[in-house]
Design a protein around this motif. Structure first.
Motif, mmCIF file in Angstrom:
data_model
loop_
_atom_site.group_PDB
_atom_site.id
_atom_site.type_symbol
_atom_site.label_atom_id
_atom_site.label_comp_id
_atom_site.label_asym_id
_atom_site.label_seq_id
_atom_site.Cartn_x
_atom_site.Cartn_y
_atom_site.Cartn_z
ATOM 1 N N LEU A 365 12.860 -1.617 -2.646
ATOM 2 C CA LEU A 365 13.173 -2.175 -1.321
ATOM 3 C C LEU A 365 13.134 -1.079 -0.252
ATOM 4 O O LEU A 365 13.674 -1.254 0.843
ATOM 5 N N SER A 366 12.517 0.048 -0.597
ATOM 6 C CA SER A 366 12.604 1.191 0.315
ATOM 7 C C SER A 366 11.854 0.975 1.628
ATOM 8 O O SER A 366 12.060 1.710 2.585
ATOM 9 N N SER A 367 10.981 -0.045 1.669
ATOM 10 C CA SER A 367 10.279 -0.292 2.936
ATOM 11 C C SER A 367 11.207 -0.865 4.005
ATOM 12 O O SER A 367 10.943 -0.754 5.200
ATOM 13 N N LEU A 368 12.318 -1.465 3.584
ATOM 14 C CA LEU A 368 13.198 -2.139 4.549
ATOM 15 C C LEU A 368 13.828 -1.163 5.528
ATOM 16 O O LEU A 368 14.346 -0.111 5.141
ATOM 17 N N LYS A 369 13.774 -1.529 6.802
ATOM 18 C CA LYS A 369 14.377 -0.682 7.833
ATOM 19 C C LYS A 369 15.454 -1.404 8.623
ATOM 20 O O LYS A 369 16.369 -0.804 9.157
ATOM 21 N N LYS A 370 15.284 -2.725 8.776
ATOM 22 C CA LYS A 370 16.237 -3.490 9.581
ATOM 23 C C LYS A 370 16.477 -4.833 8.922
ATOM 24 O O LYS A 370 15.556 -5.427 8.363
ATOM 25 N N LEU A 371 17.722 -5.322 9.000
ATOM 26 C CA LEU A 371 18.072 -6.606 8.413
ATOM 27 C C LEU A 371 18.663 -7.514 9.475
ATOM 28 O O LEU A 371 19.297 -7.042 10.421
ATOM 29 N N SER A 373 20.594 -11.586 10.216
ATOM 30 C CA SER A 373 21.264 -12.770 9.684
ATOM 31 C C SER A 373 21.343 -13.804 10.798
ATOM 32 O O SER A 373 21.521 -13.459 11.961
ATOM 33 N N VAL A 374 21.212 -15.069 10.425
ATOM 34 C CA VAL A 374 21.200 -16.128 11.439
ATOM 35 C C VAL A 374 21.651 -17.467 10.872
ATOM 36 O O VAL A 374 21.498 -17.737 9.688
ATOM 37 N N GLY A 375 22.215 -18.293 11.734
ATOM 38 C CA GLY A 375 22.422 -19.698 11.408
ATOM 39 C C GLY A 375 23.840 -20.120 11.159
ATOM 40 O O GLY A 375 24.173 -21.294 11.295
ATOM 41 N N GLU A 376 24.687 -19.202 10.758
ATOM 42 C CA GLU A 376 26.070 -19.539 10.452
ATOM 43 C C GLU A 376 26.855 -18.241 10.416
ATOM 44 O O GLU A 376 26.269 -17.156 10.323
ATOM 45 N N PRO A 377 28.165 -18.359 10.465
ATOM 46 C CA PRO A 377 28.960 -17.135 10.379
ATOM 47 C C PRO A 377 28.693 -16.439 9.041
ATOM 48 O O PRO A 377 28.575 -17.101 8.022
ATOM 49 N N ILE A 378 28.572 -15.126 9.069
ATOM 50 C CA ILE A 378 28.388 -14.398 7.812
ATOM 51 C C ILE A 378 29.743 -13.822 7.406
ATOM 52 O O ILE A 378 30.377 -13.105 8.178
ATOM 53 N N ASN A 379 30.170 -14.178 6.201
ATOM 54 C CA ASN A 379 31.459 -13.678 5.723
ATOM 55 C C ASN A 379 31.313 -12.202 5.362
ATOM 56 O O ASN A 379 30.218 -11.722 5.063
ATOM 57 N N GLU A 380 32.438 -11.486 5.382
ATOM 58 C CA GLU A 380 32.366 -10.031 5.205
ATOM 59 C C GLU A 380 31.790 -9.633 3.858
ATOM 60 O O GLU A 380 31.050 -8.663 3.742
ATOM 61 N N GLU A 381 32.128 -10.407 2.823
ATOM 62 C CA GLU A 381 31.635 -10.074 1.489
ATOM 63 C C GLU A 381 30.101 -10.115 1.462
ATOM 64 O O GLU A 381 29.461 -9.200 0.930
ATOM 65 N N ALA A 382 29.534 -11.144 2.054
ATOM 66 C CA ALA A 382 28.076 -11.266 2.084
ATOM 67 C C ALA A 382 27.478 -10.148 2.943
ATOM 68 O O ALA A 382 26.434 -9.570 2.608
ATOM 69 N N TRP A 383 28.128 -9.851 4.041
ATOM 70 C CA TRP A 383 27.653 -8.783 4.940
ATOM 71 C C TRP A 383 27.560 -7.461 4.169
ATOM 72 O O TRP A 383 26.551 -6.760 4.218
ATOM 73 N N HIS A 384 28.642 -7.160 3.440
ATOM 74 C CA HIS A 384 28.666 -5.878 2.716
ATOM 75 C C HIS A 384 27.651 -5.849 1.585
ATOM 76 O O HIS A 384 27.014 -4.818 1.336
ATOM 77 N N TRP A 385 27.476 -6.974 0.924
ATOM 78 C CA TRP A 385 26.494 -7.028 -0.162
ATOM 79 C C TRP A 385 25.077 -6.782 0.389
ATOM 80 O O TRP A 385 24.303 -5.997 -0.161
ATOM 81 N N PHE A 386 24.792 -7.440 1.493
ATOM 82 C CA PHE A 386 23.507 -7.288 2.178
ATOM 83 C C PHE A 386 23.307 -5.814 2.570
ATOM 84 O O PHE A 386 22.260 -5.217 2.325
ATOM 85 N N ASP A 387 24.347 -5.251 3.136
ATOM 86 C CA ASP A 387 24.311 -3.871 3.619
ATOM 87 C C ASP A 387 24.084 -2.890 2.463
ATOM 88 O O ASP A 387 23.185 -2.046 2.514
ATOM 89 N N GLU A 388 24.886 -3.045 1.393
ATOM 90 C CA GLU A 388 24.826 -2.071 0.297
ATOM 91 C C GLU A 388 23.611 -2.265 -0.590
ATOM 92 O O GLU A 388 22.870 -1.326 -0.858
ATOM 93 N N HIS A 389 23.423 -3.503 -1.053
ATOM 94 C CA HIS A 389 22.432 -3.703 -2.106
ATOM 95 C C HIS A 389 21.032 -3.958 -1.576
ATOM 96 O O HIS A 389 20.049 -3.673 -2.251
ATOM 97 N N ILE A 390 20.922 -4.477 -0.387
ATOM 98 C CA ILE A 390 19.587 -4.727 0.161
ATOM 99 C C ILE A 390 19.212 -3.625 1.146
ATOM 100 O O ILE A 390 18.122 -3.076 1.099
ATOM 101 N N GLY A 391 20.143 -3.268 1.993
ATOM 102 C CA GLY A 391 19.832 -2.268 3.012
ATOM 103 C C GLY A 391 20.127 -0.847 2.573
ATOM 104 O O GLY A 391 19.849 0.100 3.303
ATOM 105 N N ASN A 392 20.708 -0.692 1.368
ATOM 106 C CA ASN A 392 21.049 0.640 0.874
ATOM 107 C C ASN A 392 21.874 1.421 1.904
ATOM 108 O O ASN A 392 21.752 2.630 2.024
ATOM 109 N N LYS A 393 22.641 0.695 2.676
ATOM 110 C CA LYS A 393 23.509 1.266 3.729
ATOM 111 C C LYS A 393 22.730 2.066 4.766
ATOM 112 O O LYS A 393 23.282 2.894 5.480
ATOM 113 N N GLU A 394 21.427 1.848 4.815
ATOM 114 C CA GLU A 394 20.628 2.613 5.774
ATOM 115 C C GLU A 394 20.007 1.724 6.836
ATOM 116 O O GLU A 394 19.358 2.218 7.751
ATOM 117 N N CYS A 395 20.189 0.399 6.678
ATOM 118 C CA CYS A 395 19.537 -0.519 7.616
ATOM 119 C C CYS A 395 20.582 -1.202 8.495
ATOM 120 O O CYS A 395 21.564 -1.730 7.979
#
Ligand code: WTA
Length: 638
Positions: A365-371, A373-395
Motif C-alpha cells: 500500500l506504499s503508493s497511498l499518500k492521502k485518504l 472518508s465520506v457519507g457518515e460520521p466516522i467513529n474513532e476506532e475506524a478512523w484509527h484503523w484507517f490511519d494505522e493499517h491503511i495509511g501507515n500513519k503517514e497519510c
C-alpha cells in the motif's frame, strides 16, 4: 487565484478573504475554468424564495472543461481506469482522448435518438466506463441526467422517471456486484410499464443475460455506435449552456414524502466540484485517485466523474464491492493501480476491519499518500484503523462532510494542510460559512457549543431547486430558519472551533452511508396487506452505522411470524429496493401515541437503541401500557 492553498496559514488567509469578499473570491476561483463567455454578475441571491444564481450571463459546457481542454496537454494520459467486479477479467484504461471520442460518439447516439437540450434522461447502469460516458454525453448536448443507483427497485425508478418525465433510459442488460448478477434491463422493463413518457431505451451489453428488446423502443448501445461510425463519426461540438442551466437531477430522501429531485446547474457545480476536488485532496498531476463510491450517488457524480475530470486527474472506477471475492479487493486494487488517493466510506472501513489484518498481509500500500472518508460520521476506532493499517500513519485523512444538496465538500480538512482530529470534519472550506443554531434559530456563538448546522451564505455548488416543486425546496431547506440553509444535521463546534457532525436531527437514516427516509420505509411496510401501521427508527449498527428498526402493528402475523417478517422485508425490497430493508422487525399491538395521535418516536428510538432505563415523560401518552409491552418485546428480540 490558485485552487489549492499551500499551508494552514494560507488556508486561514484565504478563508478570511472568502468571507469578506465572497464574490471576488469565487470569481477568482472561476478564472481557473474554461468559459465560452464570462459572467456578467458573480452572484445574485436570496434565501427567501430561494433564488440563487451564480455566474449569470456566463456560457460554458462542463464537458469541455472535463475533456476538450485537456486534449493538448494530457490527451494520452489515463482519464479513467476501470477495474471490473471480477479480478480475473482485465481492466480497461481510457485516455482523455479516448474518453473524449467516446463521449462525443455517444452524444451523437443520443441526438440520433431524438434527444435535445433540456430533455431528461434516466440512467440505470452498473459501474462500467459506459456509465461515465453516458453521463458526460448528456452534459455534452445539454440533456439533463437523472442517475438512479442500481440498488433501487422498479417502483423507485418509475417514481423518479415520472417525476422528471424522462424521455429516454440508458441501461445495461445486467450488472455484476460481488457474487450477484443484477438484472438491470428486466427491472427497467418492470418500471416502464408505468412510464409513458419514455420513448427509447438504450441498452449496453455487460452481463449477457437474456433480455427482452421491444421493437421501436429498445436499441442496443453497440448497434447505435456502429451507426455513428458509418456516419463517419461526425463531430459533436459541446452545446453552449448558460451557467444556470440545469446539469442534472439526483433524487435523495428527506424526512417526509417521496425522494425529491435535487437540481444542480452547470456553472456553479463545475466550479465547486473542480475547486473542492483539487484543494481538499491537493491533487498533483499524475496521481491515481480512487473513489469507491457508486456514480448513482452524489459522491460518484462529484468525485468520480466531474471533479476529477475537470482537474485532469486519473480516476479509478470500480465495479465491485470491497469484500468480493475476498476482503483484500480494495488493497489489491491499490497495489495493482498504484493508487495515491483513496476516498471511501466509514461503512466500508468498518466492514473490512471485521476481517482483521490477514487480508492486508503482503499487500503493498506504499503508493497511498492521502485518504478520505465520506457519507457518515466516522467513529474513532475506524478512523484509527484507517490511519494505522491503511495509511501507515503517514497519510492525512480528510473526513469530508457534505450532502447531495451541497454538490461538493463543505467542511473538511485539506490534505497535508489542516491538522486533523479523529471524528472531526474540522474546518469549513474557503467560501463556506457554517453557523450553529438552537431549536429556535438563535445563533450559538463562540466555541464549545452544539446545535443544528446551517449555512448562512450561498456557495456555487448548492442546489437551486427540487425538480418540479420549488416550494418543497423552500420548505425543506430554507423555511426552518430564516435566511439560512438548514442541513438537517446536528453538529458540535469544540473548544478549538473544529466541527464534528453528530448525525441527522430529522427523520432521515444513514444506513451504510445511504440516506433513507423513515417515512418512505413506513409507507413501503404499510403496503403489506396485513400491516395496519408502522414506525421506523434507526439503531446503532456496528458496520452500517445505523440499521433500520421497524415497529409493526400486524394483528394477523400470528399464523407464522417469521414468514410475515420475510414478506414485509420482501415488500420493502419491491417498493424501495434492497438497500432499505429493515434489519429488525418487532411486532407490536400498538404504537406509543400522544392524545393528538402523534407517534412518540423519541421513545421508540430509545428502545431500539437498547436504552430503556430512562424513557422520559410518558404521561402524555394515550396508552402508556403499550410502552412496557414494546420494551419487553424488544428485549426478547436480542
Ligand atoms: C451525512 C453524501 C458525518 C450527513 C455526500 C449528511 C456525514 C448526509 C459526513 C448526506 C461526514 C456525510 N461526517 N456525516 N463526513 N458526510 N454525512 O446526501 O448526515 O448521501 O447530511 O451525501 O450524510 O448524505 P448524502
Amino acid at each position: 487565484m490558485n485552487l489549492q492553498v499551500s499551508s494552514f496559514e494560507d488556508y486561514k488567509k484565504t478563508y478570511d478573504y472568502s468571507v469578506k469578499e465572497p464574490e471576488k473570491f469565487w470569481a477568482e476561483i472561476a478564472e481557473n475554468f474554461q468559459w465560452k463567455k464570462k459572467w456578467d454578475t458573480v452572484l445574485n441571491w436570496n434565501f427567501k424564495e430561494p433564488a440563487i444564481k451564480w455566474f449569470e450571463g456566463a456560457k460554458l459546457n462542463i464537458t469541455e472543461n472535463c475533456l476538450d481542454r485537456h486534449l493538448d496537454t494530457i490527451g494520452d494520459k489515463p482519464a479513467i481506469i476501470w477495474e471490473p467486479n471480477d479480478p480475473e477479467e482485465s481492466h480497461r484504461v481510457l485516455t482523455y482522448k479516448q474518453l473524449h471520442d467516446k463521449v462525443c460518439q455517444f452524444a451523437v447516439v443520443l441526438k440520433n435518438n431524438g434527444i435535445q437540450k433540456g430533455d431528461r434522461i434516466c440512467i440505470y447502469m452498473p459501474m462500467i466506463p459506459e456509465l461515465a460516458i453516458a453521463v458526460l454525453a448528456c452534459a455534452r448536448i445539454g440533456a439533463i441526467h437523472s442517475v438512479v443507483f442500481g440498488g433501487f427497485s422498479a417502483q423507485s425508478i418509475a417514481d423518479r422517471i415520472q417525476d422528471a418525465s424522462c424521455n429516454l433510459v440508458i441501461t445495461a442488460d445486467g450488472g455484476f456486484r460481488g457474487g450477484k448478477d443484477i438484472p438491470l434491463k428486466s427491472v427497467i422493463d418492470d418500471a416502464l410499464v408505468q412510464c409513458p413518457s419514455v420513448k427509447k431505451v438504450i441498452v449496453v451489453t455487460r452481463s449477457r443475460t437474456p433480455v427482452s428488446m421491444i421493437k421501436g423502443r429498445d436499441v442496443w448501445w453497440e448497434d447505435e455506435i456502429k451507426k455513428v461510425e458509418t456516419m463517419g463519426n461526425p463531430e459533436c461540438p459541446a452545446e453552449e449552456m448558460d451557467a444556470e442551466d440545469m446539469l442534472f437531477i439526483l433524487y435523495t430522501s428527506g424526512s417526509t414524502g417521496k425522494p425529491k429531485g435535487v437540481v444542480h446547474t452547470c456553472g456553479g457545480y463545475m466550479v465547486y466540484t473542480g475547486y473542492t476536488f483539487s484543494n481538499v485532496f491537493q491533487y498533483q498531476p499524475g496521481e491515481i485517485y480512487f473513489c469507491t463510491a457508486d456514480i448513482g450517488w452524489i459522491t460518484g457524480h462529484s468525485y468520480i466523474v466531474y471533479g476529477p475530470l475537470s482537474q485532469g486527474a486519473t480516476t479509478v472506477l470500480f465495479e465491485g464491492v470491497p469484500t468480493w471475492p475476498n476482503a483484500s479487493r480494495f488493497w489489491d486494487i491499490v497495489e495493482k493501480h498504484k493508487v495515491n488517493i483513496l476516498y471511501t466510506a466509514p461503512t466500508a472501513i468498518r466492514s473490512l476491519m471485521g476481517f482483521g489484518l490477514d487480508p492486508l498481509k503482503g499487500k503493498d500500500l506504499s503508493s497511498l499518500k492521502k485518504l478520505g472518508s465520506v457519507g457518515e460520521p466516522i467513529n474513532e476506532e475506524a478512523w484509527h484503523w484507517f490511519d494505522e493499517h491503511i495509511g501507515n500513519k503517514e497519510c492525512p485523512i480528510v473526513d469530508t462532510w457534505w450532502q447531495t444538496e451541497t454538490g461538493g465538500i463543505m467542511i473538511s480538512p485539506i490534505a497535508d494542510v489542516t491538522p486533523t482530529k479523529p471524528g472531526y470534519a474540522t474546518l469549513p472550506l474557503p467560501g463556506i460559512q457554517p453557523i450553529l443554531v438552537d431549536e429556535n434559530g438563535k445563533e450559538l456563538e463562540g466555541n464549545d457549543v452544539s446545535g443544528n448546522l446551517c449555512i448562512k451564505f450561498p456557495w456555487p455548488g448548492m442546489l437551486r431547486t427540487t425538480y418540479g416543486d420549488h416550494e418543497r425546496c423552500r420548505t425543506t431547506y430554507f423555511a426552518t430558519y430564516e435566511n439560512l440553509y438548514f442541513t438537517g444535521d446536528g453538529c458540535l463546534r469544540d473548544a478549538d472551533g473544529y466541527y464534528r457532525i453528530t448525525g441527522r436531527v430529522d427523520d432521515v437514516l444513514n444506513v451504510s452511508g445511504h440516506r433513507i427516509g423513515t417515512a418512505e420505509v413506513e409507507n413501503a411496510i404499510n403496503m403489506h396487506s396485513s400491516v395496519v401501521e408502522s414506525a421506523v427508527v434507526g439503531f446503532p449498527h456496528d458496520i452500517k452505522g445505523q440499521g433500520v428498526y421497524a415497529y409493526v402493528v400486524c394483528p394477523e402475523h400470528h399464523s407464522d411470524e417469521e414468514l410475515t417478517r420475510k414478506d414485509i422485508i420482501m415488500t420493502v425490497s419491491r417498493i424501495i429496493g434492497p438497500i432499505a430493508k429493515p434489519d429488525k422487525i418487532q411486532f407490536v399491538s400498538g404504537l406509543p401515541k400522544t392524545r393528538s395521535g402523534k407517534i412518540m418516536r423519541r421513545i421508540l428510538r430509545k428502545i431500539a437503541e437498547g436504552d430503556t432505563s430512562n424513557l422520559g415523560d410518558t404521561s402524555t401518552l394515550l396508552d402508556p401500557g403499550v410502552v412496557d409491552e414494546i420494551k419487553i418485546g424488544s428485549e426478547k428480540m436480542k
